[in-house]
Design an enzyme around this catalytic site. Structure first.
Site, PDB file in Angstrom:
ATOM      1  N   ASP A  64      44.890  49.388  43.637  1.00 50.43           N
ATOM      2  CA  ASP A  64      44.460  48.079  44.137  1.00 50.43           C
ATOM      3  C   ASP A  64      44.291  47.965  45.642  1.00 50.43           C
ATOM      4  OD1 ASP A  64      44.013  46.653  41.774  1.00 50.43           O
ATOM      5  OD2 ASP A  64      46.155  46.519  41.417  1.00 50.43           O
ATOM      6  N   ASP A 100      39.427  45.926  35.951  1.00 48.46           N
ATOM      7  CA  ASP A 100      39.710  45.336  37.270  1.00 48.46           C
ATOM      8  C   ASP A 100      39.346  46.303  38.407  1.00 48.46           C
ATOM      9  OD1 ASP A 100      41.405  44.770  35.061  1.00 48.46           O
ATOM     10  OD2 ASP A 100      42.843  43.704  36.296  1.00 48.46           O
TER      11      ASP A 100
HETATM   12  N1  GLY Z   1      44.164  43.032  38.538  1.00 47.81           N
HETATM   13  C1  GLY Z   1      45.231  42.437  37.855  1.00 47.81           C
HETATM   14  C2  GLY Z   1      44.883  41.144  37.242  1.00 47.81           C
HETATM   15  O1  GLY Z   1      43.744  40.714  37.250  1.00 47.81           O
HETATM   16  O2  GLY Z   1      45.803  40.530  36.722  1.00 47.81           O
END
Ligand code: GLY
Length: 401
Positions: free
Chosen positions: A111, A176
């Protein structure tokens, strides 16, 4: 600030005769001025620089710089600067951005794109601060340590600790992760090193190949064998079931391919984004106000929590999609979401909600985490949608490379 914003709105109206739209932007910025000033003061009590993630059980909750959401508050402060041109927001944004300095070397999960993009990425765009380019390139290098060349993907999560270690996965990739590619595209433009961009394109192509169902909804998790590239299985982590359409996953999916088209200009990505939009907006379980339930296939609809964060992400993505297609339908849908999120059903009263703007988001129901609460990323993408809407109405590009 007020004077600057009145000037901006005056300009908006004079240019495009958009009294109603300018009002909704003006009104939201005036509200955010009050809410985020209170939130900022609480985060900086006694000289601290704390990162707010949510407000739960009447308490502000903070996260460490290593949390995936650590960049969004800094990003919201940058968007407040972009919307008001009041230097006080830029100064606060800079403090909260530089609080994440160590993340440029962080390799513990995928992330860093969210974390560094929303903080340093926005700072770089608005202020050209010395050293920010280097941070972005370093963060892209850190992210690329997670590239598995035989599978052609960036591994999202480690599998040797936490709840992920109990799943039997080898190389989990979640939808994601499309959002983290923006950092790689930016790093290539800054450094001239095409390898970041090549990794991003490889990842986007593999996701296109394996993450989608025939109706263009997406699985949340696809697990790969990193040595052979074979797909080992398709699952959910945060959705209602492996084969359901988790709402935020669909939102990341729409935003991810729209953004990828911005950098690569390959029509297949734009086509994918349009197909994803079709899935979302023709879904029978999407409520009339366009704020989805947390999963399009949640078992007890209509008695299920909504997820405002998904709506905010989709609104922002649709303004960009409008820019690529000039399809007024996308812009109208985005406007409708912004209008819905500006109602008391979703936007908190001033002085409430711990200073966050929006209520009623869902972190993860399967993990019993942050259910029906404000979330810093819902506010971030809502403010981003307002920035993009303002730009469109001013006739200036809503996104920049
Ligand atoms: N990327 C983690 C979420 O969207 O919860």
């Amino acid at each position: 600030m007020k004077r600057n914003f009145v000037l901006l709105c005056g300009l908006l109206c004079a240019l495009v005769g958009c009294t109603k739209s300018a009002n909704i932007i003006e009104e939201n910025v005036a509200n955010a001025e009050v809410q985020l000033s209170a939130l900022l003061a609480a985060c900086e009590e006694e000289g601290q620089v704390r990162i707010p993630s949510t407000y739960r059980d009447e308490k502000l909750r903070f996260v460490s710089p290593r949390d995936w959401t650590s960049g969004f508050f800094a990003g919201s402060l940058w968007y407040m600067y972009e919307l008001t041109r009041d230097e006080k927001w830029a100064e606060a944004a800079q403090r909260h951005t530089e609080n994440l300095h160590e993340i440029q070397y962080f390799t513990g999960h995928h992330d860093v794109g969210f974390m560094i993009g929303s903080s340093y990425g926005n700072g770089r765009k608005l202020k050209h601060i010395e050293g920010y380019d280097t941070v972005i390139v370093n963060a892209a290098k850190a992210l690329c340590t997670r590239y598995r060349p035989d599978a052609g993907v960036l591994q999202s999560w480690n599998v040797d600790s936490g709840w992920q270690s109990k799943k039997g996965w080898m190389c989990p990739v979640i939808i994601d992760n499309m959002m983290n590619l923006e950092l790689l595209f930016k790093a290539s433009l800054i450094s001239g090193d095409e390898s970041f961009r090549n990794v991003a394109i490889s990842h986007a192509d593999r996701i296109l190949e394996h993450h989608y169902r025939p109706d263009y909804s997406t699985w949340h998790v696809v697990d790969y064998d990193p040595a052979t590239g074979a797909v080992r299985g398709k699952y959910t982590a945060q959705g209602a079931s492996d084969d359901s359409a988790w709402a935020r996953g669909q939102a990341w999916s729409l935003y991810g391919y729209t953004m990828t088209y911005r950098y690569v200009r390959d029509a297949k990505y734009l086509q994918q984004a349009e197909n994803i939009a079709k899935f979302i907006f023709s879904h029978p379980n999407l409520p009339a106000d366009l704020v989805p339930y947390w999963d399009y296939n949640a078992p007890n609809i209509p008695n299920e929590p909504r997820d405002v964060s998904s709506a905010a992400i989709v609104a922002s993505a649709l303004y960009e999609l409008y820019g690529h297609t000039l399809n007024e339908g996308y812009r109208a849908l985005a406007d409708k979401i912004v209008e819905s999120l500006s109602q008391p059903a979703y936007r908190a009263a001033q002085g409430a909600n711990g200073g966050f703007l929006l209520m009623h988001s869902v972190g993860s129901i399967p993990h019993n985490s942050n259910i029906d609460v404000p979330l810093n990323y819902a506010d971030y993408y809502f403010l981003e949608a307002l920035v993009r809407k303002s730009c469109i109405e001013l006739g200036v590009p809503a996104v920049v490379l």
